[in-house]
Design a protein around this motif. Structure first.
Motif, mmCIF file in Angstrom:
data_model
loop_
_atom_site.group_PDB
_atom_site.id
_atom_site.type_symbol
_atom_site.label_atom_id
_atom_site.label_comp_id
_atom_site.label_asym_id
_atom_site.label_seq_id
_atom_site.Cartn_x
_atom_site.Cartn_y
_atom_site.Cartn_z
ATOM 1 N N ASP A 72 51.581 45.202 60.980
ATOM 2 C CA ASP A 72 52.055 46.046 62.079
ATOM 3 C C ASP A 72 51.946 47.525 61.727
ATOM 4 O O ASP A 72 51.565 48.354 62.561
ATOM 5 N N VAL A 73 52.248 47.857 60.488
ATOM 6 C CA VAL A 73 52.168 49.251 60.044
ATOM 7 C C VAL A 73 50.720 49.736 60.098
ATOM 8 O O VAL A 73 50.444 50.853 60.544
ATOM 9 N N ILE A 74 49.790 48.897 59.656
ATOM 10 C CA ILE A 74 48.370 49.274 59.702
ATOM 11 C C ILE A 74 47.929 49.507 61.147
ATOM 12 O O ILE A 74 47.326 50.536 61.463
ATOM 13 N N ALA A 75 48.229 48.550 62.014
ATOM 14 C CA ALA A 75 47.802 48.670 63.416
ATOM 15 C C ALA A 75 48.425 49.885 64.087
ATOM 16 O O ALA A 75 47.746 50.612 64.830
ATOM 17 N N GLU A 76 49.680 50.132 63.835
ATOM 18 C CA GLU A 76 50.333 51.294 64.442
ATOM 19 C C GLU A 76 49.755 52.601 63.914
ATOM 20 O O GLU A 76 49.631 53.578 64.652
ATOM 21 N N ARG A 77 49.340 52.618 62.659
ATOM 22 C CA ARG A 77 48.715 53.828 62.114
ATOM 23 C C ARG A 77 47.386 54.102 62.817
ATOM 24 O O ARG A 77 47.078 55.246 63.137
ATOM 25 N N VAL A 78 46.617 53.062 63.068
ATOM 26 C CA VAL A 78 45.353 53.226 63.801
ATOM 27 C C VAL A 78 45.628 53.824 65.177
ATOM 28 O O VAL A 78 44.954 54.761 65.611
#
Length: 166
Positions: A72-78
């Motif tokens: 979730d953190v990766i996707a939200e950073r994108v």
């Protein structure tokens, strides 16, 4: 009705759009690999057997939860950088570099060794994303990647220690 051309996202950011696209590409590979590793870890968690069943079962469940939390953190950073991220299992399959394991039976020692190597591979994927982020002056992504690298290295270490033979 024909599909309309994609509308660029107007997410507020002071980062260069072309640079963040490069970072987003690397993060989407990392995200696909994180999902692939999550599912492989859960698969092994569900199918582990033998004299160390309880220890391995619990460790793999903990590791799977940690990997899932990172997704979730990766996707939200994108998304914070104005880019798009994964949309489907098919999208994951196209981008992942960690191989699936569909074997009916995997000996516990092989499970741990495979996951150790996969976590070390994920470290390299995260390092690539971090390097691209640093080139783009995206310090937030770079800082997050440091934490993801540390977590994957710790998982690899635990898997190594748990698989050592006396």
């Amino acid at each position: 009705m024909a599909d309309a051309a994609p509308v660029p996202l107007d997410t507020p950011t002071d980062l260069n759009r072309n640079d963040t696209r490069t970072v987003a590409d690397a993060l989407n590979v990392a995200l696909a690999d994180a999902y692939a590793l999550y599912l492989k870890t859960k698969n092994y968690h569900w199918h582990v057997s033998g004299p160390h069943f309880r220890d391995y079962h619990l460790m793999l469940d903990e590791q799977a939860a940690q990997i899932l939390a990172v997704t979730d953190v990766i996707a939200e950073r994108v998304r914070k950088t104005g880019n798009t991220t994964l949309r489907s299992i098919g999208d994951i399959a196209c981008r992942q570099t960690i191989r699936d394991d569909d074997r009916d039976f995997v000996p516990p020692h092989d499970m741990l060794a495979t996951l150790r190597e996969d976590n070390l591979h994920l470290v390299e994927v995260f390092r690539d994303a971090r390097e691209r982020a640093e080139e783009a002056r995206d310090t937030a992504t770079s800082s997050l990647a440091d934490e993801w690298i540390d977590q994957a290295e710790e998982r690899a270490w635990f898997l190594f220690e748990a698989s050592r033979r006396s």
